[in-house]
Structure formats: structure tokens, C-alpha cells
Design an enzyme around this catalytic site. Structure first.
Site, PDB file in Angstrom:
ATOM      1  N   LYS A  79       4.615  -4.382   1.858  1.00  0.00           N
ATOM      2  CA  LYS A  79       4.659  -2.918   1.966  1.00  0.00           C
ATOM      3  C   LYS A  79       5.712  -2.360   1.015  1.00  0.00           C
ATOM      4  CE  LYS A  79       5.034   0.717   5.537  1.00  0.00           C
ATOM      5  NZ  LYS A  79       5.256   0.959   6.987  1.00  0.00           N
ATOM      6  N   SER A 160       2.036   3.537   9.472  1.00  0.00           N
ATOM      7  CA  SER A 160       2.191   3.809   8.057  1.00  0.00           C
ATOM      8  C   SER A 160       1.943   2.597   7.155  1.00  0.00           C
ATOM      9  CB  SER A 160       3.610   4.329   7.790  1.00  0.00           C
ATOM     10  OG  SER A 160       4.580   3.349   8.156  1.00  0.00           O
ATOM     11  N   SER A 184       3.825   1.351  13.412  1.00  0.00           N
ATOM     12  CA  SER A 184       3.301   1.394  12.048  1.00  0.00           C
ATOM     13  C   SER A 184       2.672   0.102  11.559  1.00  0.00           C
ATOM     14  CB  SER A 184       4.405   1.818  11.071  1.00  0.00           C
ATOM     15  OG  SER A 184       4.672   3.189  11.184  1.00  0.00           O
TER      16      SER A 184
END
Length: 507
Positions: A79, A160, A184
Site C-alpha cells: 500500500k 482504504s 481499512s
């Protein structure tokens, strides 16, 4: 479909060891597929030269019969809020668009030491403030399970950490690293039909993870099976001198029992009644009930429990989130950190213009709200009260996990992860960020408030052909039992995370 994508990480590395497959071949195919599936927008930045070099080094180790670990040669995505040495780390925001870290986050350095092949950086909501991966400066991420990726009726990947979840679900890598502050990692895992693990707070180092909410942020793991999550967790978990919040004791690697070796008659499952909430779809409720029945029929004790402060948790989470965001985002002033505006008429003007240009509206709103809540006149009424209620929420979990009476005590909590299947982008984007998170984070953020481990596992497809998932939670540092039960459920439901007609979407 690439046959090896159906394999577990252990099967993949075994094929490397016997020469059936090579890390270089798997890496090349992953890079090729990532380009062919660019429409997903899962990756914001591939690092092909680095990946090929890592794959070649891995291949040489296998030829010498000296693999670094059970992750040697395994393709993993990172990420874009984890620092990666000499590779841009932007948090999908203009504020950090030009930031190139001179060091690796601990998670990344441990993966490199384990011999993993890091393919690149994945998409996310700006500074991880979202539940859909829809407001990145690189554009939204699409869900591979969407009926049509080319039209306007595609589904969100969740957030996210939507980029990592989308990449794992599409078979572009064997695992992805995400972050989890209020769900997330588990939210996109649920929508994309993969496993998403939020470890106990402090089990995995946060060093090099660009902070959102320091007291809740946890590196998360996404993979296509529980066993694969365990392989990654074993490589990255443990104390870290660079993060004072990590555990002090050495981490003992998890070894899950065989599915048939788990005695469910010794396991007590709790069903929190407060999670049967407004907005819970009939299909998710049906899935929840069927899995509870499945566990009970196999000998587990299943009982309803109460977590009385659950209704307040989403409001408390929102207050604490915004307060910590206001503090963490203060460093981005255009001088020490972040985007620098051209207007240098005064220091104040430079600060204001740099932040106005660097942050999107979602980030600005949270900063403004957080600063308002932290004003002297509001501090006691909002921030301190929220901290007190957060303690009560954590105590709710303690009461069910550590009740004096065995009859009242449970080992595992079983809940929904998300309230529905993945929504259409056009429907999701019509809501405000506040409303999006209020719905998406309801079932997931309490685990972050309490610091306990949680895992989302896919169970079945909805009538629309989209994944439906459930969440398991347990007491702190009880990942061994949590993931053992999760793997047992996984074996019973036999969900295929790659059953989304990938060949048609690659053509």
C-alpha cells in the site's frame, strides 16, 4: 488462468524448490497481468526492475537450496502509505506526490529479508481517509468482481486499502500489505472476496507507516487464504526497536493445526446482538446465521452476547480519528514536509497555500473538525469524553473474553464485516465521506478501538454474484485460535477467490 494462481504460498514455494516453476517466470507473469488489468487501477506504481532483480536473487537461492524463508520468491504488493526506499510513497495525495523515502518501513524491510518480491505500490484513499479507494489522485480502484469494468456500473473495491485487495483478488500478487485504522484492510477484503487480517495492535511494527491515527493504525495483510495470511504474518510480526508500541516479547511463529485437528467442542463462539444493525442486508444476515449454525453443528458452543457500547463506537471513533488526524497532518506545512506552494509572500501564506493545494476536501474537513474538537472550550466535552467511552468499548470486549463464569465467556466473536455486498461506484460516490465511513466502518472499527485482532473471510456469493464475508474477533494476541477457526470455516465454505472469470477481463 495461470495455474499457479490457484496454489497457496506453500505450494508455490514448493514448486520453486523442485524446479517446476521459477520466481522469475511468476514475477514476469504478474507484471504482465498488472499491465493488462490496468483498468482496475490497483497499482499506482509498479517497480519492474526491482522486482526482476529480487526474483533473480530468489531463483539463485533456490538453485543453491538456500531459500530465505517460506516467502522467498512470493509476489507481494505494498500500500502506498508504507515507506519504500528510493520508491515514491505518496499516500495517493498531492501533498506527498514527490516524496521518495530514504528508508523502508519495517514491514517492507522484513519482507525483503524474507526474500519476497515486491511488485510495487497500490492505490488507496488519500492519507487512508476513506472506505472506498475512490478519492486517490490516481483515480478510483475498481473491483475485479464487477459485472462490467468498462461501463459506469462497476463496483468499488472498498478502502482504504482497495488497491492491495483488488490486486490480490485479481491474481496480480499472492499477498498485499494494507493498513487498518477502522477496517481499512477488512473492508476491501470483504468486498473483493479475499482474506483480510488486522493483527493485534503492537504485534506488527508501524515504523515507516505514514500515520493516520497513531493509537489505532495497524499494518494489515490481504491474501487469498488464511494460511497465506499466516505466512506473511510470521515474516513481519514481532518487536521492533524503531516502534515503541510493538510487543516486548519475541514473536513465536504461528503454526495452525490441520483443519481436522481443530477440536471445536472446546471453542465458544459469541454472536454480538448489537451487530444486527440498521442497514444489514438480508443476504449478509442469512450468511451470518448459516455460519453460526455450521459452527454449532460441528460442536462449538454458540451463544448470543452483548457489547452494549457498540452503538456509540462509530461516533467515538469519528471524534478520536479527527483529533489525531488534526495532529498528524500539522507536519505537512510545505517547509519541513510535503507539497510546497509557489506563493512565498509570507510564512503564513506559504503554509496556507501549500495545505490548500496539497490536501483534498476530505482531509481538510477532518483537520478542521479535529482542531475544533481540540479547542480548549471543547476538549473536555468531546475528546476526553470520547476517550472515556473508548475505554468502555474495550471493556465490553474484555467482559466477554475474560468473564469469570465459563458459561458467559467466549473465545471468538462472529460478526458481519460489511453490511452489504460491494456497492456500485455511482451509488457510493453520491454519499459524503462521513456517511460512507459511518456505514462501512460500523462493524470493523470497534476492534481498532479495543486493539484486538480481527479477520475477514469470504463465505459465498450474493445473488448478484458478489462476495459476502464475515468477521472473526478475539482477545489480544490470540491470533493462533482466531486464525485456526477462520481456516476451519474457510475449509467448510470452500470459497474460490478467483472465481470471477479473470480470463474474460484479461482479454
Amino acid at each position: 488462468m495461470r495455474r499457479h494462481l490457484q496454489w497457496s504460498i506453500k505450494q508455490l514455494t514448493s514448486s520453486y524448490a523442485d524446479g517446476q516453476l521459477s520466481p522469475r517466470r511468476v514475477t514476469e507473469q504478474a507484471l504482465e497481468d498488472s499491465v493488462n488489468l490496468k483498468t482496475l487501477n490497483a497499482f499506482v506504481r509498479l517497480t519492474p526492475e526491482e522486482a526482476r532483480q529480487q526474483a533473480q536473487q530468489s531463483e539463485q537461492r533456490y538453485q543453491k537450496k538456500q531459500p530465505s524463508s517460506g516467502l522467498d520468491g512470493v509476489t507481494i504488493a505494498i500500500k502506498d502509505n508504507f515507506c519504500t526506499e528510493n520508491v515514491h510513497t505518496t499516500c495517493a495525495s498531492r501533498m506527498l506526490q514527490d516524496f521518495v523515502p530514504p528508508y523502508d518501513a519495517t514491514v517492507c524491510s522484513r519482507l525483503r529479508q524474507a526474500g519476497a518480491v515486491l511488485l510495487g505500490k497500490t492505490n488507496m484513499d488519500q492519507f487512508a481517509m476513506g472506505a472506498g479507494t475512490v478519492d486517490s489522485i490516481y483515480g478510483p480502484t475498481k473491483n475485479i468482481w464487477s459485472e462490467d469494468l468498462t461501463q459506469n456500473n462497476w463496483r468499488i473495491a472498498g478502502g482504504s486499502s482497495g488497491g492491495s485487495a483488488s490486486a490480490v483478488a485479481a491474481g496480480l500478487c499472492f499477498a498485499g500489505i494494507g493498513s487498518d485504522t477502522g477496517g481499512s484492510t477488512r473492508n476491501p477484503a470483504s468486498y473483493c472476496g479475499v482474506v483480510g487480517l488486522k493483527p493485534t495492535y503492537g504485534l506488527v511494527s508501524r515504523h515507516g507507516l505514514i500515520p493516520l491515527v497513531n493509537s489505532m493504525d495497524v499494518p494489515g495483510i490481504l491474501a487469498r487464504s488464511v494460511s497465506d495470511c499466516v505466512e506473511v504474518l510470521n515474516a513481519v510480526a514481532g518487536p521492533d526497536g524503531k516502534d515503541s508500541t510493538t510487543i516486548r516479547q519475541p514473536f513465536t511463529k504461528l503454526q495452525l493445526p490441520e483443519v481436522d485437528g481443530l477440536d471445536l467442542q472446546t471453542v465458544r463462539i459469541g454472536i454480538p446482538k448489537e451487530y444486527h444493525c440498521n442497514g444489514l442486508s438480508a443476504e449478509v444476515l442469512e450468511t451470518w446465521t448459516k455460519v453460526a449454525d455450521l459452527l454449532e453443528c460441528a460442536g462449538a458452543s454458540v451463544q448470543q452476547v452483548s457489547l452494549p457500547n457498540t452503538a456509540a463506537s462509530i461516533f467515538v471513533y469519528s471524534i478520536l480519528n479527527q483529533c489525531e488526524v488534526a495532529s498528524n497532518m500539522a507536519r505537512y506545512d510545505g517547509i519541513e514536509f510535503g507539497h510546497r506552494a509557489a506563493d512565498e509572500r509570507s510564512t503564513e501564506q506559504l503554509y496556507a497555500q501549500s495545505r490548500a493545494e496539497g490536501f483534498n476536501d476530505v482531509v481538510k474537513t477532518r483537520i478542521l473538525t479535529g482542531n475544533f474538537l481540540l479547542l480548549r472550550k471543547n476538549y473536555d466535552h468531546y475528546f476526553e469524553k470520547a476517550l472515556r467511552v473508548r475505554r468502555l468499548i474495550a471493556e465490553d470486549f474484555l467482559k466477554v473474553f475474560e468473564a469469570p463464569s465459563k458459561e458467559d465467556r467466549v473465545d471468538i466473536l462472529l460478526t458481519p464485516t460489511t453490511l452489504t455486498e460491494a456497492p456500485l461506484y455511482k451509488d457510493f460516490s453520491s454519499l459524503s465521506n462521513r456517511d460512507q465511513c459511518a456505514v462501512q466502518d460500523f462493524c470493523t472499527q470497534p476492534a481498532n478501538m479495543a486493539g484486538i485482532p480481527a479477520v475477514s473471510i469470504p463465505i459465498r456469493l450474493s445473488r448478484s454474484g458478489l462476495p459476502l464475508s464475515l468477521q472473526l474477533m478475539s482477545r489480544s494476541l490470540n491470533e493462533q485460535l482466531l486464525l485456526s477457526v477462520a481456516r476451519w470455516i474457510e475449509a467448510q465454505v470452500a470459497f474460490d477467490s478467483l472465481d470471477h472469470r479473470l480470463e474474460q477481463k484479461l482479454s
